[in-house]
Design a protein around this motif. Sequence first.
Motif, mmCIF file in Angstrom:
data_model
loop_
_atom_site.group_PDB
_atom_site.id
_atom_site.type_symbol
_atom_site.label_atom_id
_atom_site.label_comp_id
_atom_site.label_asym_id
_atom_site.label_seq_id
_atom_site.Cartn_x
_atom_site.Cartn_y
_atom_site.Cartn_z
ATOM 1 N N LEU A 92 0.803 -1.219 0.000
ATOM 2 C CA LEU A 92 0.000 0.000 0.000
ATOM 3 C C LEU A 92 0.842 1.278 0.000
ATOM 4 O O LEU A 92 0.526 2.221 -0.743
ATOM 5 N N PRO A 93 1.939 1.373 0.788
ATOM 6 C CA PRO A 93 2.763 2.590 0.732
ATOM 7 C C PRO A 93 3.283 2.882 -0.677
ATOM 8 O O PRO A 93 3.276 4.032 -1.125
ATOM 9 N N TYR A 94 3.722 1.832 -1.385
ATOM 10 C CA TYR A 94 4.208 2.017 -2.753
ATOM 11 C C TYR A 94 3.088 2.554 -3.640
ATOM 12 O O TYR A 94 3.277 3.502 -4.406
ATOM 13 N N PHE A 95 1.918 1.954 -3.527
ATOM 14 C CA PHE A 95 0.781 2.359 -4.350
ATOM 15 C C PHE A 95 0.396 3.812 -4.081
ATOM 16 O O PHE A 95 0.153 4.587 -5.011
ATOM 17 N N GLU A 96 0.353 4.203 -2.806
ATOM 18 C CA GLU A 96 -0.059 5.563 -2.457
ATOM 19 C C GLU A 96 0.973 6.598 -2.916
ATOM 20 O O GLU A 96 0.610 7.685 -3.374
ATOM 21 N N LEU A 97 2.256 6.275 -2.803
ATOM 22 C CA LEU A 97 3.295 7.192 -3.275
ATOM 23 C C LEU A 97 3.212 7.363 -4.789
ATOM 24 O O LEU A 97 3.313 8.476 -5.314
ATOM 25 N N GLU A 98 3.027 6.250 -5.479
ATOM 26 C CA GLU A 98 2.928 6.314 -6.934
ATOM 27 C C GLU A 98 1.688 7.089 -7.358
ATOM 28 O O GLU A 98 1.722 7.876 -8.301
ATOM 29 N N LYS A 99 0.585 6.873 -6.650
ATOM 30 C CA LYS A 99 -0.657 7.580 -6.964
ATOM 31 C C LYS A 99 -0.497 9.088 -6.778
ATOM 32 O O LYS A 99 -1.141 9.884 -7.473
ATOM 33 N N ALA A 100 0.380 9.472 -5.839
ATOM 34 C CA ALA A 100 0.628 10.894 -5.583
ATOM 35 C C ALA A 100 1.608 11.495 -6.589
ATOM 36 O O ALA A 100 1.958 12.672 -6.489
ATOM 37 N N GLY A 101 2.041 10.678 -7.554
ATOM 38 C CA GLY A 101 2.925 11.193 -8.596
ATOM 39 C C GLY A 101 4.399 11.052 -8.304
ATOM 40 O O GLY A 101 5.235 11.642 -8.995
ATOM 41 N N CYS A 102 4.745 10.252 -7.290
ATOM 42 C CA CYS A 102 6.154 10.066 -6.935
ATOM 43 C C CYS A 102 6.770 8.914 -7.731
ATOM 44 O O CYS A 102 6.129 7.888 -7.945
ATOM 45 N N CYS A 103 8.003 9.096 -8.144
ATOM 46 C CA CYS A 103 8.782 8.020 -8.745
ATOM 47 C C CYS A 103 9.552 7.347 -7.609
ATOM 48 O O CYS A 103 10.337 8.006 -6.924
ATOM 49 N N VAL A 104 9.301 6.073 -7.390
ATOM 50 C CA VAL A 104 9.882 5.362 -6.253
ATOM 51 C C VAL A 104 11.075 4.530 -6.703
ATOM 52 O O VAL A 104 10.972 3.733 -7.640
ATOM 53 N N TRP A 105 12.201 4.717 -6.019
ATOM 54 C CA TRP A 105 13.423 3.967 -6.309
ATOM 55 C C TRP A 105 13.807 3.149 -5.085
ATOM 56 O O TRP A 105 13.793 3.657 -3.963
ATOM 57 N N GLU A 106 14.143 1.884 -5.309
ATOM 58 C CA GLU A 106 14.668 1.035 -4.240
ATOM 59 C C GLU A 106 16.166 0.879 -4.474
ATOM 60 O O GLU A 106 16.586 0.345 -5.508
ATOM 61 N N ILE A 107 16.949 1.351 -3.523
ATOM 62 C CA ILE A 107 18.397 1.370 -3.727
ATOM 63 C C ILE A 107 19.101 1.240 -2.378
ATOM 64 O O ILE A 107 18.572 1.641 -1.340
ATOM 65 N N THR A 108 20.292 0.657 -2.397
ATOM 66 C CA THR A 108 21.056 0.414 -1.179
ATOM 67 C C THR A 108 22.233 1.377 -1.077
ATOM 68 O O THR A 108 22.900 1.654 -2.071
ATOM 69 N N GLY A 109 22.471 1.895 0.131
ATOM 70 C CA GLY A 109 23.669 2.701 0.339
ATOM 71 C C GLY A 109 23.400 4.038 0.995
ATOM 72 O O GLY A 109 22.300 4.326 1.470
ATOM 73 N N LYS A 110 24.446 4.866 1.015
ATOM 74 C CA LYS A 110 24.346 6.209 1.577
ATOM 75 C C LYS A 110 23.961 7.190 0.479
ATOM 76 O O LYS A 110 24.428 7.071 -0.657
ATOM 77 N N PRO A 111 23.115 8.160 0.796
ATOM 78 C CA PRO A 111 22.583 9.072 -0.224
ATOM 79 C C PRO A 111 23.621 9.688 -1.151
ATOM 80 O O PRO A 111 23.438 9.680 -2.374
#
Length: 204
Positions: free
Chosen positions: A78-97
């Motif tokens: 659900l968090p992924y769906f709601e973020l995407e619905k709000a127009g966010c591009c979601v990236w899953e990535i490992t490490g320091k920013p």
Amino acid sequence: MAKAIAVFVGDQGETAELQQPGKVVIYQKHQGEWRALREKKFTLGEARGAGELRGAIAQLVNFLGECKIFTALSVSGLPYFELEKAGCCVWEITGKPLDFLDYVLAKQEETFEVAAPAGITAPEPEDLGDGCYRLSITEIQEADTGLTSKQALQPILRQGNFAKLEVICRHVPPWLEVETMFGDLMCVAEKLGPGEERVIISKK
């Protein structure tokens, strides 16, 4: 917000799973350097049920503001769906920013810069009568047509002008499974043969 990326990090300063306690840090690139603009502690730990989860994500989206790129170690359900619905591009990535922000920005800009070839339009669904339609996205999934399954299907799903939509595909798109799981639609998939499936989408 130009060149801004939100990152969900844990205590060690590395990306964390969104279901874990942590904080959201919004970075912006200015004169070639990434700077943390603002941050906010965030946790889904106490959210129970879909309603509370949606409320928590709504608060997160409000904090993000114009920043539409969100990165974390893992975002699902659900968090992924709601973020995407709000127009966010979601990236899953490992490490320091600071180790991956340039990479994410470059890939994101590539996505926006790629245009569909001239003359390419989304396929029109076949009207079967009584509010039932059929659409094949097999060609889109098999070849580089300049369109994605999401670009072809989502406008139809958003309009909702159907009682039943039959989709012929090579495989069920993962984003569609998430959308029907947590949205107002449901889908049933069946295998027709090697590399061919049929998905029936209807309203809950």
